[in-house]
Design a protein around this motif. Structure first.
Motif, PDB file in Angstrom:
ATOM      1  N   ALA A 101     -22.924  -5.306   2.462  1.00  0.00           N
ATOM      2  CA  ALA A 101     -22.454  -4.615   3.657  1.00  0.00           C
ATOM      3  C   ALA A 101     -21.080  -3.999   3.418  1.00  0.00           C
ATOM      4  O   ALA A 101     -20.785  -2.899   3.901  1.00  0.00           O
ATOM      5  CB  ALA A 101     -22.406  -5.577   4.844  1.00  0.00           C
ATOM      6  N   MET A 102     -20.225  -4.699   2.663  1.00  0.00           N
ATOM      7  CA  MET A 102     -18.920  -4.142   2.336  1.00  0.00           C
ATOM      8  C   MET A 102     -19.073  -2.871   1.505  1.00  0.00           C
ATOM      9  O   MET A 102     -18.365  -1.879   1.723  1.00  0.00           O
ATOM     10  CB  MET A 102     -18.088  -5.178   1.569  1.00  0.00           C
ATOM     11  N   ALA A 103     -20.003  -2.886   0.559  1.00  0.00           N
ATOM     12  CA  ALA A 103     -20.249  -1.686  -0.245  1.00  0.00           C
ATOM     13  C   ALA A 103     -20.752  -0.548   0.633  1.00  0.00           C
ATOM     14  O   ALA A 103     -20.396   0.619   0.430  1.00  0.00           O
ATOM     15  CB  ALA A 103     -21.263  -1.991  -1.349  1.00  0.00           C
ATOM     16  N   PHE A 217     -22.811   7.995   9.612  1.00  0.00           N
ATOM     17  CA  PHE A 217     -22.772   7.221  10.849  1.00  0.00           C
ATOM     18  C   PHE A 217     -23.853   6.140  10.850  1.00  0.00           C
ATOM     19  O   PHE A 217     -23.616   5.000  11.256  1.00  0.00           O
ATOM     20  CB  PHE A 217     -22.953   8.155  12.048  1.00  0.00           C
ATOM     21  N   GLY A 218     -25.062   6.491  10.369  1.00  0.00           N
ATOM     22  CA  GLY A 218     -26.139   5.509  10.310  1.00  0.00           C
ATOM     23  C   GLY A 218     -25.824   4.366   9.364  1.00  0.00           C
ATOM     24  O   GLY A 218     -26.083   3.194   9.657  1.00  0.00           O
ATOM     25  N   VAL A 219     -25.242   4.703   8.188  1.00  0.00           N
ATOM     26  CA  VAL A 219     -24.864   3.662   7.222  1.00  0.00           C
ATOM     27  C   VAL A 219     -23.779   2.763   7.811  1.00  0.00           C
ATOM     28  O   VAL A 219     -23.817   1.535   7.671  1.00  0.00           O
ATOM     29  CB  VAL A 219     -24.385   4.308   5.906  1.00  0.00           C
ATOM     30  N   LEU A 220     -22.802   3.374   8.482  1.00  0.00           N
ATOM     31  CA  LEU A 220     -21.709   2.610   9.077  1.00  0.00           C
ATOM     32  C   LEU A 220     -22.226   1.641  10.132  1.00  0.00           C
ATOM     33  O   LEU A 220     -21.789   0.491  10.209  1.00  0.00           O
ATOM     34  CB  LEU A 220     -20.697   3.568   9.697  1.00  0.00           C
ATOM     35  N   LYS A 221     -23.170   2.080  10.942  1.00  0.00           N
ATOM     36  CA  LYS A 221     -23.724   1.217  11.985  1.00  0.00           C
ATOM     37  C   LYS A 221     -24.441   0.012  11.377  1.00  0.00           C
ATOM     38  O   LYS A 221     -24.268  -1.126  11.824  1.00  0.00           O
ATOM     39  CB  LYS A 221     -24.689   2.002  12.866  1.00  0.00           C
ATOM     40  N   GLY A 224     -21.845  -2.350   9.922  1.00  0.00           N
ATOM     41  CA  GLY A 224     -21.092  -2.998  10.992  1.00  0.00           C
ATOM     42  C   GLY A 224     -21.901  -4.077  11.681  1.00  0.00           C
ATOM     43  O   GLY A 224     -21.374  -5.147  12.018  1.00  0.00           O
ATOM     44  N   ASP A 225     -23.189  -3.814  11.901  1.00  0.00           N
ATOM     45  CA  ASP A 225     -24.044  -4.816  12.544  1.00  0.00           C
ATOM     46  C   ASP A 225     -24.057  -6.115  11.739  1.00  0.00           C
ATOM     47  O   ASP A 225     -23.989  -7.214  12.309  1.00  0.00           O
ATOM     48  CB  ASP A 225     -25.471  -4.281  12.679  1.00  0.00           C
ATOM     49  N   GLN A 226     -24.131  -5.988  10.418  1.00  0.00           N
ATOM     50  CA  GLN A 226     -24.194  -7.201   9.601  1.00  0.00           C
ATOM     51  C   GLN A 226     -22.844  -7.897   9.520  1.00  0.00           C
ATOM     52  O   GLN A 226     -22.761  -9.123   9.639  1.00  0.00           O
ATOM     53  CB  GLN A 226     -24.697  -6.867   8.195  1.00  0.00           C
TER      54      GLN A 226
END
Length: 320
Positions: A101-103, A217-221, A224-226
């Protein structure tokens, strides 16, 4: 009652290709696909730099900037999946899965930056159009990049179905956006070089910028969720509850908590058992419930607490 902390088995070294879901063709492992992603990014950068020098196209410039950031993102993914695969240790008792998720956050940030740069340059060129030269070279490079990117996305899709890796999913989102944007770039370069319409080339670059922004934006969401421990989907929570309650000796499920760490589901819950059961019988029921959950969600980390219930106990309904 709790079960021992389990960690997913480490892959054999080197990770061999596995049969894919579409037949006997091999599916690349997570490590292999991230290495291939880095290689493709390097090839695309070299080709697009040559095409930019030959054409001066803003669409090619946009695509080159995107590929350069893709290389950084792919390198982040390359190392993240290896770190995330490390087993739990004294400092990371829940494992290292959130490294993916950090990556993904790094990838999203880089793509946002790329979108801003490309959009600014495209707007500048729309008001100050410049001719596009070397059209044949530029078009040829874009066509080859489309073929290479398409092959990579196909292989990433196969690997993703086998591994469920969030980092590979984010990397695939990158390259899927690149694939679509390359088609737009092809239109822009061809129109700028052969139709004497450089404004269309700049407009194509702007479309690429918008596309990248939306993909980031989709990748960020997802990342962020995880990282913020978003609960599993309602369907997964219902499946978890159903698996546990399939044993009639379990009277209910409550305080169900779920989150993801990489591709691993983390589950905590309380279950209601007859207070007259022996400690050993209650333990066996809990272990059986954990086995059913693991069968439905392979690799899940499960922690179940048994509550004694009886006629005088307050009623606690099952919660999905």
């Amino acid at each position: 009652m709790t079960s021992p902390v389990t960690t997913p088995p480490e892959p054999s070294a080197p990770e061999a290709s596995r049969p894919g879901p579409w037949g006997s063709a091999p599916t690349l492992s997570t490590r292999q696909i991230t290495g291939l992603s880095v290689t493709v990014a390097v090839l695309l950068i070299a080709m697009k730099a040559f095409a930019l020098g030959a054409s001066g196209s803003v669409s090619i410039l946009a695509s080159l900037a995107d590929s350069s950031l893709d290389l950084i993102a792919s390198l982040a993914t390359f190392f993240a999946v290896r770190w995330a695969a490390a087993p739990a240790d004294a400092d990371h008792r829940f494992g290292h899965g959130k490294g993916e998720a950090m990556a993904s956050l790094v990838q999203a940030g880089l793509v946002f930056a790329s979108a801003v740069f490309i959009g600014w340059e495209a707007l500048h060129r729309m008001f100050d159009p410049r001719p596009v030269g070397g059209g044949s070279w530029a078009v040829g490079v874009v066509v080859v990049s489309i073929l290479l990117t398409g092959l990579l996305v196909w292989l990433q899709t196969r690997s993703l179905k086998a591994s469920g890796s969030m980092a590979v999913s984010a990397d695939r989102a990158h390259y899927a956006a690149d694939l679509a944007s390359s088609v737009v770039v092809l239109i822009g370069v061809a129109s700028g070089a052969w139709l004497a319409a450089p404004g269309l080339d700049a407009a194509a670059g702007l479309v690429v910028a918008v596309w990248l922004f939306w993909g980031a934006f989709g990748v960020l969401k997802g990342a962020g969720d995880q990282l913020l421990d978003r609960e599993a989907s309602d369907a997964d929570r219902v499946a978890l509850t159903s698996a546990v309650l399939s044993d009639p000796r379990i009277g209910g499920v409550h305080q169900l908590r779920t989150r993801m760490s990489g591709d691993r589901l983390m589950v905590q819950m309380h279950i209601d058992l007859d207070r007259t059961l022996s400690f050993e019988a209650a333990h066996d029921i809990v272990v059986a419930a954990e086995d059913r959950v693991t069968a439905a969600f392979p690799g899940a980390d499960i922690l179940i607490h048994a509550d004694p219930r009886g006629p005088a106990s307050p009623s606690v309904p099952a919660t999905p």
